[in-house]
Design an enzyme around this catalytic site. Structure first.
Site, PDB file in Angstrom:
ATOM      1  CB  CYS A 153      -1.188  12.823  -5.899  1.00 18.06           C
ATOM      2  SG  CYS A 153      -0.663  11.165  -5.472  1.00 18.06           S
ATOM      3  CG  HIS A 182      -5.325  12.603  -6.596  1.00 19.76           C
ATOM      4  ND1 HIS A 182      -4.741  11.871  -7.600  1.00 19.76           N
ATOM      5  CD2 HIS A 182      -4.781  12.148  -5.433  1.00 19.76           C
ATOM      6  CE1 HIS A 182      -3.888  11.015  -7.070  1.00 19.76           C
ATOM      7  NE2 HIS A 182      -3.898  11.163  -5.767  1.00 19.76           N
ATOM      8  CG  ASN A 233      -3.284   7.440  -5.984  1.00 22.00           C
ATOM      9  OD1 ASN A 233      -2.939   8.055  -6.980  1.00 22.00           O
ATOM     10  ND2 ASN A 233      -3.086   7.894  -4.753  1.00 22.00           N
TER      11      ASN A 233
HETATM   12  O1  UT7 Z   1      -2.451  10.090  -3.413  1.00 27.95           O
HETATM   13  C1  UT7 Z   1      -2.199  10.977  -2.382  1.00 27.95           C
HETATM   14  C2  UT7 Z   1      -1.720  10.372  -1.174  1.00 27.95           C
HETATM   15  N1  UT7 Z   1      -2.387   9.229  -0.618  1.00 27.95           N
HETATM   16  C3  UT7 Z   1      -3.590   9.269  -0.037  1.00 27.95           C
HETATM   17  O2  UT7 Z   1      -4.318  10.229  -0.122  1.00 27.95           O
HETATM   18  C4  UT7 Z   1      -3.987   8.063   0.775  1.00 27.95           C
HETATM   19  C5  UT7 Z   1      -4.605   8.450   2.071  1.00 27.95           C
HETATM   20  N2  UT7 Z   1      -4.859   7.361   2.984  1.00 27.95           N
HETATM   21  C6  UT7 Z   1      -5.669   6.302   2.769  1.00 27.95           C
HETATM   22  O3  UT7 Z   1      -6.188   6.147   1.694  1.00 27.95           O
HETATM   23  C7  UT7 Z   1      -5.957   5.379   3.916  1.00 27.95           C
HETATM   24  O4  UT7 Z   1      -5.393   5.889   5.076  1.00 27.95           O
HETATM   25  C8  UT7 Z   1      -5.469   3.906   3.724  1.00 27.95           C
HETATM   26  C9  UT7 Z   1      -6.299   3.231   2.655  1.00 27.95           C
HETATM   27  C10 UT7 Z   1      -4.002   3.865   3.349  1.00 27.95           C
HETATM   28  C11 UT7 Z   1      -5.654   3.110   5.005  1.00 27.95           C
HETATM   29  O5  UT7 Z   1      -7.003   3.174   5.409  1.00 27.95           O
HETATM   30  P1  UT7 Z   1      -7.395   3.606   6.891  1.00 27.95           P
HETATM   31  O6  UT7 Z   1      -8.834   3.480   7.002  1.00 27.95           O
HETATM   32  O7  UT7 Z   1      -6.781   4.935   7.178  1.00 27.95           O
HETATM   33  O8  UT7 Z   1      -6.715   2.466   7.743  1.00 27.95           O
HETATM   34  P2  UT7 Z   1      -5.676   2.614   8.935  1.00 27.95           P
HETATM   35  O9  UT7 Z   1      -4.323   2.832   8.428  1.00 27.95           O
HETATM   36  O10 UT7 Z   1      -6.224   3.557   9.962  1.00 27.95           O
HETATM   37  O11 UT7 Z   1      -5.782   1.183   9.564  1.00 27.95           O
HETATM   38  C12 UT7 Z   1      -6.967   0.700  10.195  1.00 27.95           C
HETATM   39  C13 UT7 Z   1      -6.775  -0.769  10.473  1.00 27.95           C
HETATM   40  C14 UT7 Z   1      -5.448  -1.081  11.151  1.00 27.95           C
HETATM   41  O12 UT7 Z   1      -5.640  -2.174  12.021  1.00 27.95           O
HETATM   42  P3  UT7 Z   1      -5.787  -1.941  13.600  1.00 27.95           P
HETATM   43  O13 UT7 Z   1      -4.543  -1.251  14.023  1.00 27.95           O
HETATM   44  O14 UT7 Z   1      -7.016  -1.085  13.761  1.00 27.95           O
HETATM   45  O15 UT7 Z   1      -5.936  -3.317  14.132  1.00 27.95           O
HETATM   46  C15 UT7 Z   1      -4.578  -1.526  10.003  1.00 27.95           C
HETATM   47  O16 UT7 Z   1      -3.530  -2.366  10.401  1.00 27.95           O
HETATM   48  O17 UT7 Z   1      -6.786  -1.502   9.240  1.00 27.95           O
HETATM   49  C16 UT7 Z   1      -5.581  -2.238   9.125  1.00 27.95           C
HETATM   50  N3  UT7 Z   1      -5.186  -2.271   7.725  1.00 27.95           N
HETATM   51  C17 UT7 Z   1      -5.620  -3.195   6.880  1.00 27.95           C
HETATM   52  N4  UT7 Z   1      -6.431  -4.265   7.057  1.00 27.95           N
HETATM   53  C18 UT7 Z   1      -6.690  -5.019   5.989  1.00 27.95           C
HETATM   54  C19 UT7 Z   1      -4.410  -1.398   7.065  1.00 27.95           C
HETATM   55  N5  UT7 Z   1      -4.306  -1.750   5.766  1.00 27.95           N
HETATM   56  C20 UT7 Z   1      -5.055  -2.885   5.634  1.00 27.95           C
HETATM   57  C21 UT7 Z   1      -5.346  -3.714   4.555  1.00 27.95           C
HETATM   58  N6  UT7 Z   1      -6.166  -4.763   4.761  1.00 27.95           N
HETATM   59  N7  UT7 Z   1      -4.859  -3.503   3.325  1.00 27.95           N
END
Ligand code: UT7
Length: 357
Positions: free
Chosen positions: A144, A284, A314
Site C-alpha cells: 500500500c 492511503h 482499499n
Molecule cells: O492497506 C494497508 C493494510 N490494511 C489495513 O490497514 C487494514 C487494517 N485493519 C482494519 O481495517 C480492521 O482491523 C478490519 C476492518 C480488518 C477489522 O476491523 P476490526 O474492528 O479490527 O475488527 P476485529 O478484527 O477486531 O474483529 C472484531 C469482531 C470480531 O468478533 P468477536 O471476536 O469480537 O466476536 C470479528 O470476528 O468483529 C468480527 N468481524 C466481523 N463481523 C462482521 C470481523 N470481520 C467482520 C465482518 N463482519 N466483516
C-alpha cells in the site's frame, strides 16, 4: 541539482537589422523540482456492494460501514484481464488529457502487488501497449506504500536531470488475491488504477520532502505466504489458501495509525507546516477509522482530508492517485499536499508536494 536554463541572445547589426541569435545558458539558482503535471485514472464498472457481501460472508452493511467506512468497491470481473489492463486505461486517460505523445515518456513505473505475471514486469507490458517505446519500465512492490515510494523514485529521476517525463502508475487487481469467504479481507479491498506524470517543474512547486520507512518484522501480519521462493506453489500451499492475502487486521490497524501519524508529524515539523497552511492530507485509503484517527491526532479539520474509500475501498497502490483524480479540479498551484501511506512489509511514510497546476 540545479537546472541549466537556455535562452537566446538576439544580436543586432550596426545598421539596426537583426543578426544571428546566440544560444546562451546559465545555471538557474532555483533548485530543480519534480512536479506532477497530469493525473489519469481507471476503475472497472462492476461493483461489489455491502449488500452483495452480506450474501457471501457472515457480515452486515452496518458492520462494514461502521468499522471501515466502505459502501462499495469496484471489481475487474473479467478473468482474462489483469492489473495491466487497468494501468493501461489509467495511462491512456492521462495521455489524452495531457495531449502527450507517449514517445516522449522516458520511464514507466508500475506500483503493484498484483502484477500480471510473477516474472515479466507489468510495467514493461504497459509501456509497450501505450506506445511508450522509448521508456524503460519496471514494477515497484511496496504494497500500500507502493505509490508513495514510487513518487520518491519518479521525482528523484527528474531531479537527477537525466529524465524529463516519468510516468508513475499504481494498479492493483486485489480481487485476484482475495478469498471471498474470508470476511476480514474481502470487505476491504477493491480494484483500480491511477497514474501521474512527473516533469521538471516550471514553477517553484513540486515534490518537496519525504519520510519513508520499512520494518520487515511486520511481514507476519500482512502477507501472501506462498508463490515466492520461500513457499513455492505446491498442492499444500494451494489447499492451505496460502496464495491469498492474509492480514491480522487489528495489528496492522495499530501500526498503521501510529506510524502514519509519526511520519506525517515529521513532515509537518521539518517543513514548518501547520493546520492552517496544509491544503490537504492525502492518506492511503485502508480504513476510514485509520484516516479519522490520524486526522484527529494531527489536528486537521476533516474538510482538509481527501477521502473516497466509501466508493472504492482499499485499492492498495491505486488509492493515492485515485484521490488526486477525484480532487484534481479543486486543486490550485501552490496547494500544499501531505501524502501518507502504510502497507505490507511493513512499509510506510509521508511525502510533501506543492501542487503545480
Ligand atoms: O492497506 C494497508 C493494510 N490494511 C489495513 O490497514 C487494514 C487494517 N485493519 C482494519 O481495517 C480492521 O482491523 C478490519 C476492518 C480488518 C477489522 O476491523 P476490526 O474492528 O479490527 O475488527 P476485529 O478484527 O477486531 O474483529 C472484531 C469482531 C470480531 O468478533 P468477536 O471476536 O469480537 O466476536 C470479528 O470476528 O468483529 C468480527 N468481524 C466481523 N463481523 C462482521 C470481523 N470481520 C467482520 C465482518 N463482519 N466483516
Amino acid at each position: 541539482m540545479f537546472a541549466l536554463k537556455n535562452y537566446y541572445l538576439h544580436i543586432y547589426n550596426i545598421d539596426g537589422s537583426k543578426g544571428s541569435d546566440l544560444l546562451m545558458n546559465y545555471i538557474n539558482p532555483i533548485p530543480l523540482k519534480a512536479a506532477i503535471t497530469a493525473v489519469g485514472a481507471y476503475v472497472p464498472e462492476e461493483k461489489i456492494t455491502n449488500a452483495d457481501l452480506e450474501k457471501m460472508v457472515d457480515t452486515t452493511d452496518e458492520w462494514i460501514l461502521e468499522r471501515t467506512g466502505i459502501r462499495e468497491r469496484r471489481i475487474l470481473k473479467d478473468p482474462t484481464k489483469g492489473s495491466s489492463f487497468m494501468a493501461i486505461k489509467a495511462a491512456e486517460n492521462l495521455l489524452k488529457k495531457r495531449k502527450l505523445d507517449p514517445l516522449e515518456i522516458e520511464a514507466v513505473i508500475v506500483a503493484t502487488i498484483t502484477p500480471d505475471m510473477k516474472v515479466a514486469a507489468t510495467a514493461a507490458y504497459v509501456a509497450s501497449e501505450i506506445g511508450a517505446i522509448n521508456a524503460f519500465a519496471y514494477d515497484l512492490q511496496a504494497a500500500c506504500s507502493g505509490f508513495l515510494f514510487g513518487m520518491s523514485n519518479a521525482s528523484s529521476m527528474i531531479v537527477s536531470g537525466r529524465y524529463k517525463k516519468v510516468l508513475l502508475i499504481g494498479s492493483d487487481k486485489m480481487s485476484s488475491i482475495i478469498d471471498y469467504s474470508d470476511r476480514s479481507t474481502c470487505i476491504i479491498f477493491g480494484d483500480g488504477a491511477g497514474a501521474v506524470l512527473f516533469e521538471p517543474s516550471e514553477s517553484a512547486y513540486g515534490w518537496e520532502d519525504e519520510y519513508l520507512r520499512s520494518d520487515g518484522s511486520g511481514r507476519m501480519f500482512l502477507n501472501i505466504k506462498a508463490g515466492g521462493s520461500l513457499f513455492p506453489a505446491s498442492e499444500e500451499t494451494l489447499q492451505g489458501g496460502m496464495h491469498n492475502l492474509y492480514q491480522d487486521g487489528k495489528a496492522v490497524f495499530k501500526y498503521a495509525v501510529s506510524e502514519m501519524t509519526n511520519a506525517v508529524e515529521e513532515i509537518i515539523d521539518r517543513n514548518k507546516l501547520d493546520i492552517e497552511n496544509i491544503s490537504y492530507l492525502v492518506p492511503h485509503q485502508a480504513n476510514k477509522r485509520i484516516i479519522d484517527a490520524i486526522t484527529k491526532r494531527v489536528g486537521l479539520p476533516y474538510q482538509k482530508v481527501m477521502t473516497n474509500i466509501e466508493y472504492f475501498g482499499n485499492t492498495t497502490a491505486a488509492t493515492l492517485p485515485l484521490l488526486l483524480k477525484d480532487y484534481e479540479s479543486r486543486l490550485n498551484p501552490g496547494d500544499r499536499l501531505v501524502f501518507a501511506a502504510f502497507g505490507g512489509g511493513f512499509t510506510w511514510g509521508a511525502g510533501y508536494l506543492t501542487w503545480a497546476y
